[in-house]
Design a protein around this motif. Structure first.
Motif, PDB file in Angstrom:
ATOM      1  N   LYS A   1      15.711  -1.768  -1.999  1.00  0.00           N
ATOM      2  CA  LYS A   1      15.286  -1.220  -0.688  1.00  0.00           C
ATOM      3  C   LYS A   1      13.850  -0.977  -0.879  1.00  0.00           C
ATOM      4  O   LYS A   1      12.919  -0.969  -0.111  1.00  0.00           O
ATOM      5  N   LEU A   2      13.335  -0.278  -2.125  1.00  0.00           N
ATOM      6  CA  LEU A   2      11.932   0.171  -2.410  1.00  0.00           C
ATOM      7  C   LEU A   2      11.035  -1.155  -2.308  1.00  0.00           C
ATOM      8  O   LEU A   2      10.077  -1.098  -1.560  1.00  0.00           O
ATOM      9  N   ARG A   3      11.535  -2.300  -2.781  1.00  0.00           N
ATOM     10  CA  ARG A   3      10.882  -3.567  -2.722  1.00  0.00           C
ATOM     11  C   ARG A   3      10.702  -3.997  -1.230  1.00  0.00           C
ATOM     12  O   ARG A   3       9.453  -4.265  -0.871  1.00  0.00           O
ATOM     13  N   THR A   4      11.755  -3.808  -0.637  1.00  0.00           N
ATOM     14  CA  THR A   4      11.718  -4.176   0.956  1.00  0.00           C
ATOM     15  C   THR A   4      10.686  -3.273   1.588  1.00  0.00           C
ATOM     16  O   THR A   4       9.775  -3.780   2.440  1.00  0.00           O
ATOM     17  N   VAL A   5      10.553  -2.050   1.353  1.00  0.00           N
ATOM     18  CA  VAL A   5       9.629  -0.989   2.098  1.00  0.00           C
ATOM     19  C   VAL A   5       8.183  -1.423   1.546  1.00  0.00           C
ATOM     20  O   VAL A   5       7.392  -1.547   2.419  1.00  0.00           O
ATOM     21  N   ILE A   6       8.042  -1.841   0.378  1.00  0.00           N
ATOM     22  CA  ILE A   6       6.632  -1.900  -0.127  1.00  0.00           C
ATOM     23  C   ILE A   6       6.192  -3.479   0.631  1.00  0.00           C
ATOM     24  O   ILE A   6       5.242  -3.339   1.259  1.00  0.00           O
ATOM     25  N   ARG A   7       7.222  -4.548   0.617  1.00  0.00           N
ATOM     26  CA  ARG A   7       6.706  -5.629   1.172  1.00  0.00           C
ATOM     27  C   ARG A   7       6.511  -5.601   2.626  1.00  0.00           C
ATOM     28  O   ARG A   7       5.738  -6.305   3.186  1.00  0.00           O
ATOM     29  N   PRO A  27      -0.322  -3.453   3.114  1.00  0.00           N
ATOM     30  CA  PRO A  27      -1.484  -4.048   3.996  1.00  0.00           C
ATOM     31  C   PRO A  27      -1.359  -5.542   3.407  1.00  0.00           C
ATOM     32  O   PRO A  27      -1.320  -5.895   2.241  1.00  0.00           O
ATOM     33  N   GLU A  28      -1.930  -6.689   4.237  1.00  0.00           N
ATOM     34  CA  GLU A  28      -1.988  -8.053   4.133  1.00  0.00           C
ATOM     35  C   GLU A  28      -3.080  -8.107   3.065  1.00  0.00           C
ATOM     36  O   GLU A  28      -4.099  -7.314   3.015  1.00  0.00           O
ATOM     37  N   GLY A  29      -2.961  -8.947   2.249  1.00  0.00           N
ATOM     38  CA  GLY A  29      -3.917  -9.418   0.961  1.00  0.00           C
ATOM     39  C   GLY A  29      -3.353  -9.030  -0.360  1.00  0.00           C
ATOM     40  O   GLY A  29      -3.629  -9.693  -1.264  1.00  0.00           O
ATOM     41  N   TYR A  30      -2.716  -7.972  -0.585  1.00  0.00           N
ATOM     42  CA  TYR A  30      -1.903  -7.617  -1.910  1.00  0.00           C
ATOM     43  C   TYR A  30      -0.903  -8.575  -2.149  1.00  0.00           C
ATOM     44  O   TYR A  30      -0.306  -9.334  -1.276  1.00  0.00           O
ATOM     45  N   GLU A  31      -0.667  -9.143  -3.193  1.00  0.00           N
ATOM     46  CA  GLU A  31       0.475  -9.927  -3.893  1.00  0.00           C
ATOM     47  C   GLU A  31       1.417  -9.396  -4.665  1.00  0.00           C
ATOM     48  O   GLU A  31       0.761  -8.557  -5.602  1.00  0.00           O
ATOM     49  N   GLU A  32       2.415  -9.829  -4.780  1.00  0.00           N
ATOM     50  CA  GLU A  32       3.565  -9.505  -5.634  1.00  0.00           C
ATOM     51  C   GLU A  32       3.579 -10.327  -6.880  1.00  0.00           C
ATOM     52  O   GLU A  32       3.511 -11.582  -6.838  1.00  0.00           O
ATOM     53  N   THR A  33       3.891  -9.787  -8.036  1.00  0.00           N
ATOM     54  CA  THR A  33       3.557 -10.626  -9.180  1.00  0.00           C
ATOM     55  C   THR A  33       4.504  -9.720 -10.319  1.00  0.00           C
ATOM     56  O   THR A  33       5.024  -8.466  -9.931  1.00  0.00           O
ATOM     57  N   ILE A  49       7.156   6.575   1.440  1.00  0.00           N
ATOM     58  CA  ILE A  49       6.573   5.638   0.691  1.00  0.00           C
ATOM     59  C   ILE A  49       6.029   4.559   1.438  1.00  0.00           C
ATOM     60  O   ILE A  49       4.664   4.294   1.265  1.00  0.00           O
ATOM     61  N   GLY A  50       6.599   4.240   2.480  1.00  0.00           N
ATOM     62  CA  GLY A  50       6.031   3.245   3.619  1.00  0.00           C
ATOM     63  C   GLY A  50       4.906   3.791   4.260  1.00  0.00           C
ATOM     64  O   GLY A  50       3.838   3.067   4.363  1.00  0.00           O
ATOM     65  N   GLN A  51       4.694   4.833   4.605  1.00  0.00           N
ATOM     66  CA  GLN A  51       3.544   5.627   5.282  1.00  0.00           C
ATOM     67  C   GLN A  51       2.364   5.501   4.171  1.00  0.00           C
ATOM     68  O   GLN A  51       1.399   5.342   4.552  1.00  0.00           O
ATOM     69  N   LEU A  52       2.824   5.910   2.860  1.00  0.00           N
ATOM     70  CA  LEU A  52       1.482   6.135   1.937  1.00  0.00           C
ATOM     71  C   LEU A  52       1.344   4.705   1.747  1.00  0.00           C
ATOM     72  O   LEU A  52      -0.304   4.338   1.493  1.00  0.00           O
ATOM     73  N   LEU A  53       1.837   3.419   1.617  1.00  0.00           N
ATOM     74  CA  LEU A  53       1.485   2.030   1.380  1.00  0.00           C
ATOM     75  C   LEU A  53       0.588   1.646   2.432  1.00  0.00           C
ATOM     76  O   LEU A  53      -0.378   0.958   2.191  1.00  0.00           O
ATOM     77  N   GLU A  54       0.686   2.220   3.609  1.00  0.00           N
ATOM     78  CA  GLU A  54      -0.152   1.746   4.793  1.00  0.00           C
ATOM     79  C   GLU A  54      -1.666   2.104   4.738  1.00  0.00           C
ATOM     80  O   GLU A  54      -2.341   1.765   5.565  1.00  0.00           O
TER      81      GLU A  54
END
Length: 152
Positions: free
Chosen positions: A25-31, A35-41, A129-134
């Motif tokens: 669920k945390l991964r889903t929220v992060i993704r 914002p656009e441009g970050y990549e998962e690795t 967490i979603g708000q923080l990421l934005e």
């Protein structure tokens, strides 16, 4: 202990069953909210979200061959941990986060300089967490990173 997993799927397969739903669920929220441009690795034995070299060729000042880290999540011995470099670099963002935390959680967060520890995964404030990421675009993170960490 850091994971030796080479892929996110391999990392997720190593997580204890009782933590897996919260990690997914945390991964889903992060993704959804990053914002656009970050990549998962995979980075440093954790699931990482980075500014790739194509957007920031200089890479991480500590290890220029690595892309610029921004966010990581990990299942560790005592719980789930989220590492957010923006919280470490921006006092205003940290103040915002702590004020918002008070609105959604009964206790102070268990935090370090850039980490938020969740010993009870069921208490992760996913919406916050979603708000923080934005709040930090790739361009904002690069500018803040260069201001705070790159020696001129």
């Amino acid at each position: 202990m850091q994971s030796k997993a080479k892929t996110v799927a391999d990392y997720l397969s190593e997580i204890p069953a009782e933590r897996l739903p919260s990690m997914e669920k945390l991964r889903t929220v992060i993704r959804k909210h990053l914002p656009e441009g970050y990549e998962e690795t995979m980075a440093y034995g954790m699931i990482g979200y980075v500014v790739p070299h194509r957007l920031y060729p200089a890479g991480y000042h500590c290890a220029p061959e690595q892309p610029l880290p921004f966010l990581s999540m990990a299942s560790q011995k005592n719980g789930i941990v989220l590492y957010h470099m923006g919280l470490y670099a921006d006092a205003g963002l940290m103040d915002w986060f702590l004020n918002e935390w008070k609105k959604v959680a009964p206790k102070k967060p268990d935090m370090g300089k850039s980490c938020i520890r969740f010993s009870k995964p069921e208490l992760i404030p996913f919406e916050l967490i979603g708000q923080l990421l934005e709040r930090i675009s790739v361009a904002d993170w690069i500018a803040l990173y260069e201001q705070r960490f790159v020696k001129k």
